[in-house]
Motif scaffolding. Structure first.
Motif, mmCIF file in Angstrom:
data_model
loop_
_atom_site.group_PDB
_atom_site.id
_atom_site.type_symbol
_atom_site.label_atom_id
_atom_site.label_comp_id
_atom_site.label_asym_id
_atom_site.label_seq_id
_atom_site.Cartn_x
_atom_site.Cartn_y
_atom_site.Cartn_z
ATOM 1 N N LEU A 1 0.853 -1.193 0.000
ATOM 2 C CA LEU A 1 0.000 0.000 0.000
ATOM 3 C C LEU A 1 0.892 1.248 0.000
ATOM 4 N N GLY A 2 0.242 2.391 -0.265
ATOM 5 C CA GLY A 2 0.978 3.660 -0.227
ATOM 6 C C GLY A 2 1.662 3.942 -1.548
ATOM 7 N N PRO A 3 2.388 5.064 -1.600
ATOM 8 C CA PRO A 3 2.985 5.487 -2.873
ATOM 9 C C PRO A 3 4.158 4.600 -3.292
ATOM 10 N N ASN A 4 4.469 4.646 -4.578
ATOM 11 C CA ASN A 4 5.623 3.936 -5.119
ATOM 12 C C ASN A 4 6.910 4.592 -4.636
ATOM 13 N N THR A 5 7.907 3.768 -4.389
ATOM 14 C CA THR A 5 9.217 4.288 -3.964
ATOM 15 C C THR A 5 10.259 3.692 -4.899
ATOM 16 N N GLY A 6 11.517 3.980 -4.637
ATOM 17 C CA GLY A 6 12.585 3.323 -5.388
ATOM 18 C C GLY A 6 12.755 1.874 -4.979
ATOM 19 N N GLY A 7 12.127 1.461 -3.879
ATOM 20 C CA GLY A 7 12.233 0.076 -3.390
ATOM 21 C C GLY A 7 12.482 0.084 -1.889
ATOM 22 N N MET A 8 11.639 -0.624 -1.158
ATOM 23 C CA MET A 8 11.714 -0.634 0.312
ATOM 24 C C MET A 8 12.344 -1.913 0.855
ATOM 25 N N GLY A 9 12.734 -2.809 -0.049
ATOM 26 C CA GLY A 9 13.370 -4.043 0.417
ATOM 27 C C GLY A 9 13.302 -5.093 -0.675
ATOM 28 N N THR A 10 14.159 -6.088 -0.552
ATOM 29 C CA THR A 10 14.251 -7.123 -1.587
ATOM 30 C C THR A 10 14.582 -8.472 -0.958
ATOM 31 N N VAL A 11 14.255 -9.507 -1.714
ATOM 32 C CA VAL A 11 14.738 -10.851 -1.369
ATOM 33 C C VAL A 11 15.257 -11.508 -2.637
ATOM 34 N N ALA A 12 16.159 -12.454 -2.466
ATOM 35 C CA ALA A 12 16.684 -13.245 -3.586
ATOM 36 C C ALA A 12 17.084 -14.613 -3.053
ATOM 37 N N PRO A 13 16.908 -15.687 -3.830
ATOM 38 C CA PRO A 13 16.190 -15.722 -5.100
ATOM 39 C C PRO A 13 14.700 -15.539 -4.862
ATOM 40 N N ASN A 14 13.972 -15.249 -5.963
ATOM 41 C CA ASN A 14 12.529 -15.041 -5.881
ATOM 42 C C ASN A 14 11.831 -16.391 -6.110
ATOM 43 N N PRO A 15 11.170 -16.958 -5.082
ATOM 44 C CA PRO A 15 10.608 -18.311 -5.251
ATOM 45 C C PRO A 15 9.465 -18.405 -6.265
ATOM 46 N N TRP A 16 8.891 -17.262 -6.658
ATOM 47 C CA TRP A 16 7.841 -17.320 -7.689
ATOM 48 C C TRP A 16 8.439 -17.590 -9.071
ATOM 49 N N TYR A 17 9.731 -17.334 -9.208
ATOM 50 C CA TYR A 17 10.402 -17.439 -10.508
ATOM 51 C C TYR A 17 10.978 -18.852 -10.624
ATOM 52 N N THR A 18 10.140 -19.751 -11.114
ATOM 53 C CA THR A 18 10.516 -21.168 -11.181
ATOM 54 C C THR A 18 11.460 -21.416 -12.371
ATOM 55 N N PRO A 19 12.138 -22.546 -12.405
ATOM 56 C CA PRO A 19 13.005 -22.846 -13.565
ATOM 57 C C PRO A 19 12.215 -22.821 -14.885
ATOM 58 N N GLU A 20 10.923 -23.233 -14.842
ATOM 59 C CA GLU A 20 10.114 -23.227 -16.079
ATOM 60 C C GLU A 20 9.883 -21.792 -16.542
ATOM 61 N N ILE A 21 9.549 -20.917 -15.584
ATOM 62 C CA ILE A 21 9.309 -19.508 -15.953
ATOM 63 C C ILE A 21 10.618 -18.876 -16.423
ATOM 64 N N ALA A 22 11.732 -19.243 -15.778
ATOM 65 C CA ALA A 22 13.033 -18.690 -16.187
ATOM 66 C C ALA A 22 13.342 -19.086 -17.637
ATOM 67 N N ALA A 23 13.045 -20.347 -17.992
ATOM 68 C CA ALA A 23 13.331 -20.807 -19.356
ATOM 69 C C ALA A 23 12.441 -20.050 -20.357
ATOM 70 N N GLU A 24 11.186 -19.832 -19.969
ATOM 71 C CA GLU A 24 10.260 -19.104 -20.848
ATOM 72 C C GLU A 24 10.745 -17.657 -21.042
ATOM 73 N N CYS A 25 11.190 -17.034 -19.956
ATOM 74 C CA CYS A 25 11.656 -15.642 -20.034
ATOM 75 C C CYS A 25 12.888 -15.537 -20.927
ATOM 76 N N MET A 26 13.761 -16.526 -20.814
ATOM 77 C CA MET A 26 14.981 -16.512 -21.642
ATOM 78 C C MET A 26 14.610 -16.523 -23.122
ATOM 79 N N GLU A 27 13.684 -17.416 -23.487
ATOM 80 C CA GLU A 27 13.322 -17.572 -24.907
ATOM 81 C C GLU A 27 12.444 -16.439 -25.423
#
Ligand code: GLY
Length: 263
Positions: free
Chosen positions: A61-87
């Protein structure tokens, strides 16, 4: 919301002359993924994925910022999605830039949304991301300089485990905020005693051995651990040891990543 955003940009000119023209885009919904990549125009090597938290307040919620925090790796980004994004996204982008005579060498940033219709690009940057870099590079196991100029030959390796970065911002950010407030908890080298996490300085100044706030996003506190849960909990434990008047931070960095389906 759309009306007031147009009024703010075009009538009140809150972004100055940049608000003179607007681009209206499709609304994309789904988990966000940032993928930074190394490219020399021939080879493209994605770095470990990450997730930024762009809104100022918990629950996105609230206004957009430059970024309030991050995590890595992103568990939503599965190997299948990564392969699709590459292609479908990464290699076509690199090839299209070559075809236009605009070969890009450096760090190409793909800001993606994993929509119900598949991954879509929300933004490109020809730079590292902030605060994505604060969680991606601590997981890099290969010497960055060793890889420079030899992308096709070098095996870029990543450490196992996860990283979390919590941003400590000035009260009021991304709107008006005070500067020059003393920061408690840091040693003279800008780190925490015992170094339980790495402290990245974004908007600070050092005067007579003491740190003061000097920007909207003041510090990024990054912890790494063998699991995402542990990295999040270590980053918050370290962040708790730092204070300044009006300090604002989100309390839910990593929560959406932790809610990703486990395979
Ligand atoms: N964290 C978003 C960006 O670096 O553009």
């Amino acid at each position: 919301e759309a009306r007031s955003a147009v009024r703010a940009a075009m009538c009140e000119r809150v972004f100055g002359e940049s608000g003179a023209r607007l681009v209206i885009e499709e609304y994309l919904e789904g988990p966000e993924v940032s993928v930074l990549s190394f490219t020399d125009g021939h080879t493209l090597v994605p770095m470990v994925s990450s997730m930024d938290h762009k809104r100022a307040l918990d629950g996105d919620l609230g206004p957009n910022t430059g970024g309030m925090g991050t995590v890595a790796p992103n568990p939503w980004y599965t190997p299948e999605i990564a392969a699709e994004c590459m292609e479908r996204i990464f290699l076509p982008t690199m090839r299209a830039m070559n075809a236009e005579g605009r070969t890009f060498r450096g760090c190409l940033y793909f800001g993606l949304m994993l929509t119900k219709d598949g991954p879509k690009v929300i933004e490109y940057n020809c730079r590292f991301g902030d605060p994505e870099t604060q969680v991606v590079l601590p997981l890099l196991d290969t010497d960055l300089l060793e890889a420079a100029g030899r992308l096709a030959e070098v095996d870029i390796r990543w450490k196992p485990g996860s990283a979390c970065c919590v941003i400590l911002a000035s009260g009021g950010y991304p709107k008006a905020y005070k500067k020059g407030l003393p920061i408690s908890g840091l040693e003279e080298n800008g780190q925490l005693p015992g170094e339980p996490a790495e402290v990245f300085h974004a908007g600070t100044k050092l005067e007579s051995g003491r740190y003061y706030t000097n920007g909207g996003r003041v510090l990024g506190i990054t912890a790494t651990a063998s699991s995402l849960e542990e990295a999040v909990s270590r980053a918050y434990a370290a962040a708790d040891r730092i204070s300044f008047e009006g300090l604002h931070r989100r309390g839910d960095i990593g929560a959406r990543a932790l809610s990703a389906p486990k395979d």
